[in-house]
Design a protein around this motif. Sequence first.
Motif, mmCIF file in Angstrom:
data_model
loop_
_atom_site.group_PDB
_atom_site.id
_atom_site.type_symbol
_atom_site.label_atom_id
_atom_site.label_comp_id
_atom_site.label_asym_id
_atom_site.label_seq_id
_atom_site.Cartn_x
_atom_site.Cartn_y
_atom_site.Cartn_z
ATOM 1 N N ASP A 30 -49.814 38.483 -75.323
ATOM 2 C CA ASP A 30 -48.535 39.415 -75.124
ATOM 3 C C ASP A 30 -48.758 40.635 -75.698
ATOM 4 O O ASP A 30 -48.132 41.661 -75.190
ATOM 5 N N GLY A 31 -49.430 40.865 -76.771
ATOM 6 C CA GLY A 31 -49.771 42.081 -77.493
ATOM 7 C C GLY A 31 -48.174 42.514 -78.176
ATOM 8 O O GLY A 31 -47.501 41.653 -78.448
ATOM 9 N N TRP A 32 -48.277 43.778 -78.660
ATOM 10 C CA TRP A 32 -47.050 44.200 -79.261
ATOM 11 C C TRP A 32 -46.095 45.015 -78.423
ATOM 12 O O TRP A 32 -46.391 46.059 -77.876
ATOM 13 N N LYS A 33 -44.942 44.068 -77.712
ATOM 14 C CA LYS A 33 -43.905 44.643 -76.825
ATOM 15 C C LYS A 33 -42.689 43.731 -77.196
ATOM 16 O O LYS A 33 -42.690 43.158 -77.826
ATOM 17 N N LEU A 34 -41.693 44.548 -76.573
ATOM 18 C CA LEU A 34 -40.427 43.626 -76.660
ATOM 19 C C LEU A 34 -40.381 42.439 -75.893
ATOM 20 O O LEU A 34 -41.145 42.299 -74.997
ATOM 21 N N GLY A 35 -39.664 41.475 -76.501
ATOM 22 C CA GLY A 35 -39.520 39.992 -75.560
ATOM 23 C C GLY A 35 -40.519 39.092 -76.288
ATOM 24 O O GLY A 35 -40.697 38.135 -75.753
ATOM 25 N N VAL A 36 -41.192 39.373 -77.311
ATOM 26 C CA VAL A 36 -42.362 38.378 -78.079
ATOM 27 C C VAL A 36 -41.654 37.949 -79.137
ATOM 28 O O VAL A 36 -41.327 38.726 -79.940
ATOM 29 N N ASP A 37 -41.604 36.517 -79.545
ATOM 30 C CA ASP A 37 -41.586 36.094 -80.886
ATOM 31 C C ASP A 37 -42.480 36.100 -81.724
ATOM 32 O O ASP A 37 -43.199 35.172 -81.923
ATOM 33 N N TYR A 38 -42.369 37.197 -82.486
ATOM 34 C CA TYR A 38 -43.550 37.272 -83.622
ATOM 35 C C TYR A 38 -43.376 36.623 -84.953
ATOM 36 O O TYR A 38 -44.604 36.146 -85.199
ATOM 37 N N THR A 39 -42.281 36.098 -84.918
ATOM 38 C CA THR A 39 -41.967 35.064 -86.072
ATOM 39 C C THR A 39 -42.768 33.821 -85.688
ATOM 40 O O THR A 39 -43.570 33.058 -86.574
ATOM 41 N N ALA A 40 -42.903 33.512 -84.543
ATOM 42 C CA ALA A 40 -43.363 32.206 -84.112
ATOM 43 C C ALA A 40 -44.693 32.181 -83.861
ATOM 44 O O ALA A 40 -45.563 31.609 -84.102
ATOM 45 N N TRP A 41 -45.273 33.470 -83.495
ATOM 46 C CA TRP A 41 -46.519 33.923 -83.423
ATOM 47 C C TRP A 41 -47.353 33.691 -84.864
ATOM 48 O O TRP A 41 -48.609 33.346 -84.659
ATOM 49 N N ALA A 42 -46.795 34.322 -85.624
ATOM 50 C CA ALA A 42 -47.431 34.126 -86.995
ATOM 51 C C ALA A 42 -47.202 32.929 -87.874
ATOM 52 O O ALA A 42 -48.119 32.879 -88.666
ATOM 53 N N GLU A 43 -46.049 32.119 -87.292
ATOM 54 C CA GLU A 43 -45.974 30.776 -88.120
ATOM 55 C C GLU A 43 -47.444 29.914 -87.968
ATOM 56 O O GLU A 43 -47.907 29.870 -86.972
ATOM 57 N N GLY A 44 -47.748 29.426 -89.058
ATOM 58 C CA GLY A 44 -48.803 28.629 -89.127
ATOM 59 C C GLY A 44 -50.250 29.190 -88.978
ATOM 60 O O GLY A 44 -51.431 28.597 -89.162
ATOM 61 N N LYS A 45 -50.379 30.454 -88.954
ATOM 62 C CA LYS A 45 -51.701 31.221 -88.921
ATOM 63 C C LYS A 45 -51.870 31.434 -90.436
ATOM 64 O O LYS A 45 -51.005 31.707 -91.454
ATOM 65 N N ASP A 46 -53.167 31.535 -90.714
ATOM 66 C CA ASP A 46 -53.736 31.856 -92.126
ATOM 67 C C ASP A 46 -54.417 33.131 -92.389
ATOM 68 O O ASP A 46 -55.375 33.500 -91.534
ATOM 69 N N PHE A 47 -53.624 34.134 -92.891
ATOM 70 C CA PHE A 47 -54.090 35.337 -92.997
ATOM 71 C C PHE A 47 -54.677 35.644 -94.351
ATOM 72 O O PHE A 47 -54.029 35.033 -95.316
ATOM 73 N N ARG A 48 -55.933 36.004 -94.445
ATOM 74 C CA ARG A 48 -56.613 36.182 -95.751
ATOM 75 C C ARG A 48 -57.126 37.781 -95.576
ATOM 76 O O ARG A 48 -57.133 38.540 -94.867
ATOM 77 N N VAL A 49 -57.383 38.175 -96.874
ATOM 78 C CA VAL A 49 -57.890 39.239 -97.474
ATOM 79 C C VAL A 49 -59.424 39.561 -96.488
ATOM 80 O O VAL A 49 -60.128 38.629 -96.335
ATOM 81 N N GLY A 50 -59.498 40.551 -95.915
ATOM 82 C CA GLY A 50 -60.540 40.728 -94.841
ATOM 83 C C GLY A 50 -60.277 40.579 -93.523
ATOM 84 O O GLY A 50 -61.014 41.233 -92.631
#
Length: 171
Positions: A30-50
Amino acid sequence: MAAKAFLIAIFVAFVVASTSAIDHMVGGEDGWKLGVDYTAWAEGKDFRVGDTLTFMYKQGFHNVLKVNGSDFKQCLSTNTSVKPLISGNDVVTLANPGKKWYICGVAGHCSKGMQFSITVSLAEGPAPAPTPTPGSTTPTPDASAAANEISPLKYSMWMLTVMAALKLIVA
């Protein structure tokens, strides 16, 4: 001979380090736009330095602002020195561990859901493979982007290392 072994060890370490970073396409397909649940998108992802965050959107309709926690809660940016990203294909490198907050600075967009926060951890060991989107049997965009994309800087460093290794082997 010891110099060759040392150079080969550096080369292997560089290749391993360059392949462990993941490019997270914010919002997935969906990308970066209205109507997307970004909290749900980020949930469970592992973000690391780099790792990197790529914000894809129609230029002129949205932007990206990195804000602090209190600005995030209020959907505004009080730091006038931070300029919004506006290219429509913005890449943010996660350089430091800790909590990060992002919003769309266009009036009303943040309050309509164009915001998310993540916690970035140190890059220790290889990152786990991204999990597929529920109900999907195909890899997520994050997985395909990570598998197919090497930054120009990493590629240049890799090529310089290879050329230096070849020079030592020939010499």
